[in-house]
Scaffold this active site. Structure first.
Site, mmCIF file in Angstrom:
data_model
loop_
_atom_site.group_PDB
_atom_site.id
_atom_site.type_symbol
_atom_site.label_atom_id
_atom_site.label_comp_id
_atom_site.label_asym_id
_atom_site.label_seq_id
_atom_site.Cartn_x
_atom_site.Cartn_y
_atom_site.Cartn_z
ATOM 1 N N ASP A 131 -7.583 -46.069 1.850
ATOM 2 C CA ASP A 131 -7.112 -47.079 2.805
ATOM 3 C C ASP A 131 -7.214 -46.536 4.225
ATOM 4 O O ASP A 131 -6.285 -46.635 5.022
ATOM 5 C CB ASP A 131 -5.669 -47.494 2.477
ATOM 6 N N LYS A 133 -7.905 -46.515 7.821
ATOM 7 C CA LYS A 133 -8.067 -47.513 8.880
ATOM 8 C C LYS A 133 -7.274 -47.016 10.085
ATOM 9 O O LYS A 133 -6.382 -46.175 9.927
ATOM 10 C CB LYS A 133 -7.561 -48.884 8.415
ATOM 11 N N ASN A 136 -3.610 -46.311 10.033
ATOM 12 C CA ASN A 136 -3.107 -45.173 9.247
ATOM 13 C C ASN A 136 -3.509 -43.840 9.840
ATOM 14 O O ASN A 136 -3.482 -42.815 9.156
ATOM 15 C CB ASN A 136 -3.628 -45.279 7.806
#
Ligand SMILES: COc1cccc(Nc2ncc(-c3ccc(C(=O)NCC(=O)Nc4ccccc4)cc3)c(OCC3CCNCC3)n2)c1
Length: 335
Positions: A131, A133, A136
């Site tokens: 995840d 991105k 993050n």
């Protein structure tokens, strides 16, 4: 809302984020006055996701890297999990890019090398992030990057290159094989997401973006994106190598660490010299001894024996970070 479990240990302040079943609040570690982020998870809304929190805590305890947010303490009560984590005062990389419109190749390279180092480290331990991105990727006070996984990444039982099926992560950064629901390798989807991240750093907008989901999917599956005029040839080459539709044609993390664009201007390829676990630090121990009155040798013995997620551990690590930042270890008397 007051939480009895934090009384006397942490002062909760504003909420800095909330997602799914987790809420993150800024807090002060009372013994040292240092800021921390506390991720509060409600056991009821966690439901059968409860075991994944234990996975995440185990994961975070083993992830010791200068570009991954450090876990300081875990507190479990009947109703909640509290994860006390390193606070990044620079906020999200996303806001940093938006504020600057786009980053220069040199600044992008500085940041991107740190992300590659963290992801290479993750992969070396058999984890896939899945995840990646800008939301993050956080910035600490020295504008160093800290990779986090605000959702929950899974460690596939039989290693990183077992085929994963569950889809996770936001489609904008998701690799073609992931949105097609094909079997995919975590290491390969992370490379794709890092390609999207690098594009966002250098361009200030996303390679694939559309308000309608099916147009977004079509764009991702086409693998076609704009190459703005300011992109250097070398940047274009690297992005193309990462945004390959066919995962088998995609650059690997090892090739990425040594890529000419990555090493340009730096003496060495990206390596992941990760933090070793506890080193005994006498200044920190004597400061703690002054706080709690125990002998430094007793404090150290208890630290080494502990499961490294208690308040004593949090105090030691926060004081160690403060010393590494060149600040005095003096504790305000009010603490
Ligand atoms: C100054 O203004 C601002 C503005 C915004 C933020 C800050 N600072 C600030 N510092 C620290 C955090 C934090 C760090 C880690 C975790 C976590 O869940 N770790 C677990 C974890 O990382 N696993 C893991 C890592 C790597 C691999 C595998 C597993 C949770 C929260 C934070 O959160 C706020 C959210 C808000 C929504 N977008 C994401 C961040 N925010 C400051």
């Amino acid at each position: 809302v007051r939480y009895a479990a934090l009384k006397g240990l942490y002062d909760l302040e504003k909420t800095i984020g909330s997602g799914g079943f987790a809420k993150v609040k800024l807090a002060t570690h009372i013994a040292t006055g240092e800021k921390v982020a506390i991720k509060i998870m409600d056991k009821i809304s966690l439901g059968d996701d409860l075991p994944r929190v234990k996975l995440e805590v185990q994961a975070l305890k083993t992830l010791l890297h200068q570009h991954i947010c450090r876990l300081y303490q875990v507190i479990e009560t009947d109703g909640h999990y509290f994860m006390v984590i390193e606070y990044c005062s620079g906020g999200e990389l996303f806001d940093h890019i938006v504020e600057k419109n786009r980053l220069s190749e040199t600044e992008s390279r500085k940041f991107f090398r740190q992300i590659v180092s963290a992801v290479a480290y993750l992969h070396s331990l058999g984890y896939a992030h899945r995840d990646l991105k800008p939301e993050n990727v956080l910035l600490d006070r020295e504008e160093n990057l800290k990779l986090i996984d605000f959702g929950l990444c899974a460690k596939p039982k039989n290693g990183i290159d077992s085929h994963l099926q569950t889809s996770c992560g936001s489609p904008t950064y998701a690799a073609p094989e992931l949105i097609l629901g094909k079997k995919y390798l975590g290491s390969e989807v992370d490379i794709w997401s890092m390609g999207v991240l690098l594009y966002a750093l250098l361009c200030g907008f996303l390679p694939f973006d559309d308000n309608s989901i099916e147009n977004l999917y079509r764009k991702i599956l086409s693998g076609k994106y704009a190459e703005p005029s300011w992109l250097s040839t070398s940047s274009k080459r690297l992005i193309r190598a990462m945004l390959q539709i066919d995962p088998k044609k995609r650059i690997t993390i090892q090739e990425l660490c040594n890529h000419p664009w990555i090493t340009a201007g730096f003496l060495n390829p990206v390596s992941f010299v990760h933090k070793t676990n506890f080193e005994k630090d006498d200044d920190v121990l004597s400061t703690m001894s002054a706080i709690c009155g125990e002998h430094a040798s007793d404090i150290w013995r208890k630290l080494v024996k502990s499961d490294r997620t208690d308040y004593r551990t949090a105090t030691y690590l926060l004081l160690l970070d403060r010393k590494l930042r060149g600040l005095s270890l003096r504790i305000s008397s009010s603490a």
